[in-house]
Design a protein around this motif. Structure first.
Motif, PDB file in Angstrom:
ATOM      1  N   ASP A  20       0.830  -1.208   0.000  1.00 48.40           N
ATOM      2  CA  ASP A  20       0.000   0.000   0.000  1.00 48.40           C
ATOM      3  C   ASP A  20       0.861   1.254   0.000  1.00 48.40           C
ATOM      4  O   ASP A  20       0.617   2.199  -0.759  1.00 48.40           O
ATOM      5  CB  ASP A  20      -0.905   0.027   1.239  1.00 48.40           C
ATOM      6  CG  ASP A  20      -2.099  -0.891   1.125  1.00 48.40           C
ATOM      7  OD1 ASP A  20      -2.423  -1.315   0.003  1.00 48.40           O
ATOM      8  OD2 ASP A  20      -2.714  -1.185   2.165  1.00 48.40           O
ATOM      9  N   ARG A  21       1.853   1.283   0.869  1.00 44.54           N
ATOM     10  CA  ARG A  21       2.687   2.479   1.020  1.00 44.54           C
ATOM     11  C   ARG A  21       3.481   2.775  -0.254  1.00 44.54           C
ATOM     12  O   ARG A  21       3.525   3.925  -0.719  1.00 44.54           O
ATOM     13  CB  ARG A  21       3.622   2.306   2.209  1.00 44.54           C
ATOM     14  CG  ARG A  21       4.656   3.409   2.378  1.00 44.54           C
ATOM     15  CD  ARG A  21       4.012   4.782   2.618  1.00 44.54           C
ATOM     16  NE  ARG A  21       5.037   5.817   2.689  1.00 44.54           N
ATOM     17  CZ  ARG A  21       5.580   6.252   3.834  1.00 44.54           C
ATOM     18  NH1 ARG A  21       5.196   5.723   5.000  1.00 44.54           N
ATOM     19  NH2 ARG A  21       6.487   7.200   3.812  1.00 44.54           N
ATOM     20  N   LYS A  24       1.228   3.930  -3.058  1.00 45.79           N
ATOM     21  CA  LYS A  24       0.843   5.313  -2.770  1.00 45.79           C
ATOM     22  C   LYS A  24       1.971   6.287  -3.092  1.00 45.79           C
ATOM     23  O   LYS A  24       1.733   7.403  -3.578  1.00 45.79           O
ATOM     24  CB  LYS A  24       0.451   5.439  -1.301  1.00 45.79           C
ATOM     25  CG  LYS A  24       0.060   6.838  -0.867  1.00 45.79           C
ATOM     26  CD  LYS A  24      -0.234   6.885   0.625  1.00 45.79           C
ATOM     27  CE  LYS A  24      -0.522   8.311   1.078  1.00 45.79           C
ATOM     28  NZ  LYS A  24      -0.735   8.375   2.554  1.00 45.79           N
ATOM     29  N   ASP A  25       3.212   5.868  -2.842  1.00 54.68           N
ATOM     30  CA  ASP A  25       4.366   6.734  -3.078  1.00 54.68           C
ATOM     31  C   ASP A  25       4.811   6.767  -4.534  1.00 54.68           C
ATOM     32  O   ASP A  25       5.829   7.397  -4.864  1.00 54.68           O
ATOM     33  CB  ASP A  25       5.538   6.293  -2.198  1.00 54.68           C
ATOM     34  CG  ASP A  25       5.334   6.645  -0.721  1.00 54.68           C
ATOM     35  OD1 ASP A  25       4.360   7.359  -0.414  1.00 54.68           O
ATOM     36  OD2 ASP A  25       6.145   6.201   0.116  1.00 54.68           O
TER      37      ASP A  25
END
Length: 328
Positions: A20-21, A24-25
């Motif tokens: 997820d991170r 997102k980045d």
């Protein structure tokens, strides 16, 4: 062009949050998992995204990823007592053959590797709180040895590739972490307590409840991992929340949080179960400018709200995977 990252154990608790991170980045994320303990439901929301792809593959066997890779995060491993006691050979394989494959791939791709180690490398510690220069107190042939020694070997192999081949490596020693997507029946204390409360069962404390743990919310852990990956620090580093609590007091917190009327029952402490667990995070503070932000009360509420919305089948299901088909 987006940087590309391979995350092994992508369908697991921590791996899915890392996916997820990095999505997102703006990274192109390649998730890899054999689903022996991971769940596709943890990452299915990412499937429609152009910058995410998934490989159903066992990292203990030869792995190949076409194209360039900038980073590899090796998070594939059974991490709960129920899992690694049931599949000890696979636990040892992923910490030996799996890390060897990941490091070899990183060397070919000229990628930086970050490996997930654990506070369990300290065993039942004789130093408190635990600092990174403590070598640990581990029983290699005890029931927990398959996990503890797999992680210790993993660190040794990673440092060998760093010193001998000049590979860019990072090692995070993860302390007790919690949050959404944990499995209720994986044997770890927090989901065990909440699961028992939701099912109307008594809360089981092993030992007299005086042993301690320190719980870190998953978003804090992910932030620490990201900072470590992008740092220049190559030795192992602790990431965890130093807010220590006894298991007995923690059981009372869960009773208050869930409103259960069930009581606490006590059973014998498992062999080699650590009596104390608290990270010294001085290095993380100094080198990564990282400290946990979530108070335990805040993180527990988010986690409890997640567990409350699970279906009755998920709440009472004892074992969501067919381990036997993976055993060899």
């Amino acid at each position: 062009m987006s940087k590309r990252v391979l995350i092994t154990g992508a369908a697991g608790f921590l791996g899915s949050h890392l996916c997820d991170r990095f999505v997102k980045d703006g990274f192109h994320v390649i998730g890899m998992d054999n689903l022996i303990t991971g769940r596709l439901s943890n990452i299915e929301h990412l499937f429609p995204k152009e910058n995410f792809e998934f490989y159903h593959q066992d990292v203990s066997k030869f792995i190949h990823v076409p194209g360039e890779l900038d980073y590899i995060l090796h998070f594939a491993s059974p991490a709960s007592p129920i899992d690694y006691l049931k599949i000890p050979i696979q636990t040892l394989k992923v910490g030996s053959l799996g890390i060897h494959n990941c490091l070899g791939l990183a060397r070919v791709k000229n990628a930086r590797v970050l490996i997930a180690s654990t506070s369990e490398v300290y065993g039942d510690p004789e130093v408190h709180p635990q600092t990174e220069d403590y070598w640990g107190n581990v029983n290699p042939i005890g029931p927990r040895g398959v996990y503890d020694e797999a992680k210790r070997f993993q660190e040794a192999m990673t440092m060998a590739y760093h010193t001998y081949h000049g590979l860019e490596t990072r090692i995070v020693r993860i302390f007790n972490t919690y949050g959404p997507r944990m499995r209720l029946n994986d044997g770890r204390v927090l989901p065990a307590f909440i699961g028992q409360a939701l099912r109307g069962e008594d809360l089981t404390v092993f030992g007299d409840g005086s042993q301690t743990r320190s719980f870190c919310y998953v978003d804090d852990l992910v932030e620490g991992i990201v900072r470590l990956l992008h740092s220049e620090y190559t030795a192992p580093i602790n990431i965890g929340n130093p807010d220590e609590i006894s298991i007995g007091d923690f059981a009372e917190e869960i009773i208050k949080l869930t409103g259960t009327t069930q009581k606490v029952v006590y059973k014998d402490l498992p062999i080699n179960d650590p009596k104390q667990r608290q990270p010294d995070i001085s290095k993380a503070k100094e080198l990564l400018n990282w400290t946990p932000k979530y108070q335990r009360s805040e993180g527990l509420k988010i986690t409890y709200d997640y567990f409350k919305q699970l279906s009755e089948e998920e709440l009472f299901h004892k074992d969501h995977n067919n381990f036997e088909k993976y055993i060899n």
